[in-house]
Write an enzyme that holds these catalytic residues in place. Structure first.
Site, PDB file in Angstrom:
ATOM      1  N   ASP A 117      27.758  -2.282 -55.814  1.00  0.00           N
ATOM      2  CA  ASP A 117      28.843  -2.031 -56.749  1.00  0.00           C
ATOM      3  C   ASP A 117      29.499  -0.714 -56.339  1.00  0.00           C
ATOM      4  O   ASP A 117      29.009   0.354 -56.707  1.00  0.00           O
ATOM      5  CB  ASP A 117      28.289  -1.951 -58.172  1.00  0.00           C
ATOM      6  N   GLU A 150      36.400   4.769 -60.335  1.00  0.00           N
ATOM      7  CA  GLU A 150      36.224   3.699 -61.305  1.00  0.00           C
ATOM      8  C   GLU A 150      34.994   3.953 -62.155  1.00  0.00           C
ATOM      9  O   GLU A 150      35.008   3.776 -63.375  1.00  0.00           O
ATOM     10  CB  GLU A 150      36.107   2.350 -60.578  1.00  0.00           C
ATOM     11  N   GLU A 151      33.907   4.384 -61.513  1.00  0.00           N
ATOM     12  CA  GLU A 151      32.624   4.533 -62.196  1.00  0.00           C
ATOM     13  C   GLU A 151      32.610   5.669 -63.205  1.00  0.00           C
ATOM     14  O   GLU A 151      31.754   5.707 -64.080  1.00  0.00           O
ATOM     15  CB  GLU A 151      31.497   4.740 -61.175  1.00  0.00           C
TER      16      GLU A 151
END
Length: 400
Positions: A117, A150-151
Site C-alpha cells: 500500500d 495520501e497516508e
C-alpha cells in the site's frame, strides 16, 4: 475477453513491484520513489516531456519533499480522457522494508510493514503505460497521477489543481486488495481538536485551588460516551463513527508534569466519520457539547472554570457513486470481461478518490493484491496483483 487483457508481462510487472517495494518513501518523503517511478516510465518509452510534477508540496501545510507526479499519454484513438491514480507514499512502519518473495506472495522480513500500500498501485500504472506503448494498443488520452501524502491526510489529492488533470471525465484509483472489489463510495471525515487550560495547584496541599484539565477531559469523554457519540454512532438522523486519538500535553509531551500538581493543560484530538458531511459535523458538535458540559462541572473553590477552545474542520468529503454512473459501468464491464464478480463497496476509510470526486472526476477504486496493510504481517498477493494489472489495462483499452 479483450485481447489486450492477455498482453501483460507478469514477470516484468513483478520486477517493477519488487523494485518499488525496495525504495523507501514514507509519507512526506516521496522524492526517491517518485524518481524511481519516473525512471521506469522513461525506460518504458514515455518521453521525459510527458512527465511532470505539480506544486502541491508548496501548498500542503506539513513538510513534503515533492509534488504529485503527473504523466500525460496522448490517445491513439478518439475518446474522453481517462485518469488512473495511485499514491506514492507508505506509512512510516514501512521504513527500511526488505521485500522478498515467498511462494505466490511478496513479504517483508517481519520487522517492518511491506509497502504494498501503495507500491502495487505504482507498479500497475507503470505496467499500464509500458504495455500500451510496447504493443501499440488503441486507447483514449490517459493521465496517470501519483499523489503524495495520501497516508497522512490525502493532502496530495486535496491540494491538486483539477486543471492539471487535462479534463479527465472519470478515474480508476488503484488502492486495494481483491480485484473483485470495486469501491464506489467512502465516508467523509471531520477532525476535532480541543485545548483545555486549567489551573495548577499543589495536589496534596490545596487541590481545591486547582482546576484539573485532565478531569475536564475525562468527564467530557465519559459524557460523549453516555450520549452515544463515541465509537459506532447511530442516531435517528444519521450514522457514523468517532475516535479519540490523542490525549496529551504541549508539544506532544505528556499531559501534566508531576503527580503532585493539578494538571493545567490538556490537548485532545479526535475524528468523526460519516457517509454525510452534515452528520460528521453533528458528531463533532456532540463532542463539543460534552466538553462544554464537563467544563461547567469542574470548578475550583471559588467557582472558576477552565478556559477551553474547541475547533472542528472537515478533513475530506464523502462520496457515493451510483452503479449507473459511467465510471462504475466501465469498471463493471471490464471486470465481467475478466471473469470477475464485481462487489460494490462503500469504504469506511478515506481515499484519494474522495478528493478526486470532489474535484469533479468520478472515481472508483480497484484492488491489486495488497493485504494486511499497515502491519508487519503485510504482504502482496501476486496472483491478485497480476489480475489488477490486467484489469487496469482492460479499463484503459475497452471501447466506450
Amino acid at each position: 475477453m479483450n485481447s489486450s487483457a492477455t498482453s501483460i508481462d507478469v514477470a516484468a510487472a513483478e520486477d517493477h513491484l519488487m523494485r518499488f517495494l525496495s525504495v523507501e518513501g514514507v509519507t512526506g518523503q516521496e522524492a526517491a520513489i517518485a524518481a524511481a517511478v519516473s525512471d521506469a516510465l522513461q525506460k518504458a518509452g514515455v518521453p521525459a516531456s510527458a512527465i511532470r510534477f505539480d506544486e502541491v508540496n508548496k501548498r500542503i501545510p506539513v513538510p513534503t519533499e515533492t509534488g504529485n507526479l503527473i504523466v500525460d499519454l496522448p490517445g491513439t484513438r478518439p475518446g474522453p480522457r481517462l485518469l488512473f491514480s495511485t499514491h506514492l507514499d507508505t506509512v512510516p512502519l514501512c521504513a527500511g522494508a526488505k521485500p522478498r518473495r515467498e511462494g505466490d506472495r511478496i513479504v517483508s522480513d517481519g520487522t517492518t510493514a511491506l509497502g504494498g500500500d501503495n507500491r502495487t498501485g505504482c507498479a500497475i500504472l507503470v505496467v499500464l503505460a509500458e504495455t500500451l506503448l510496447k504493443h501499440n494498443l488503441p486507447h483514449p488520452p490517459i493521465t496517470l497521477l501519483f499523489t503524495v501524502r495520501e497516508e497522512s491526510g490525502l493532502h496530495g489529492a486535496r491540494e491538486l489543481d483539477p486543471a492539471d488533470l487535462g479534463g479527465a471525465v472519470m478515474c480508476i484509483n488503484v488502492d486495494g486488495q481483491d480485484p473483485n472489489d470495486l469501491i464506489v463510495g467512502a465516508v467523509g471525515q471531520e477532525n476535532w481538536d480541543v485545548e483545555i487550560r486549567g489551573k495548577a495547584s499543589h495536589a496534596g496541599v490545596a487541590p481545591e485551588r486547582g482546576i484539573s484539565a485532565t478531569l475536564v477531559g475525562a468527564v467530557a469523554l465519559a459524557e460523549a460516551k453516555r450520549e452515544g457519540w463515541f465509537g459506532k454512532v447511530v442516531k435517528p438522523d444519521g450514522r457514523g463513527t468517532s475516535n479519540v486519538g490523542i490525549f496529551g500535553g504541549k508539544d506532544g509531551k505528556a499531559a501534566g508534569d508531576a503527580t503532585n500538581v493539578v494538571t493545567d493543560y490538556v490537548s485532545i484530538k479526535g475524528e468523526a466519520r460519516s457517509p454525510t458531511s452534515a452528520f460528521a459535523t453533528a458528531i463533532a458538535k456532540g463532542f463539543e457539547n460534552a466538553f462544554q458540559k464537563a467544563r461547567n462541572e469542574v470548578k475550583d473553590h471559588e467557582g472558576e472554570m477552565a478556559v477551553m477552545s474547541f475547533t472542528h474542520i472537515p478533513s475530506y468529503p464523502p462520496f457515493n457513486l451510483d452503479e449507473g454512473s459511467p465510471v462504475v459501468q466501465r469498471a463493471t464491464r471490464a471486470m465481467t470481461m475478466l471473469g470477475l464478480k464485481p462487489n460494490y463497496l462503500f469504504s469506511n476509510g478515506g481515499l484519494d478518490a474522495n478528493w478526486l470526486d470532489k474535484h469533479g472526476v468520478p472515481t472508483v477504486t480497484i484492488g491489486a493484491g495488497q493485504a494486511e496493510i499497515h502491519t508487519i504481517k503485510e504482504y502482496v498477493n501476486l496472483p491478485e496483483f497480476a489480475t489488477g494489472c490486467r484489469l487496469a489495462l482492460l479499463l484503459a483499452t475497452i471501447e466506450d
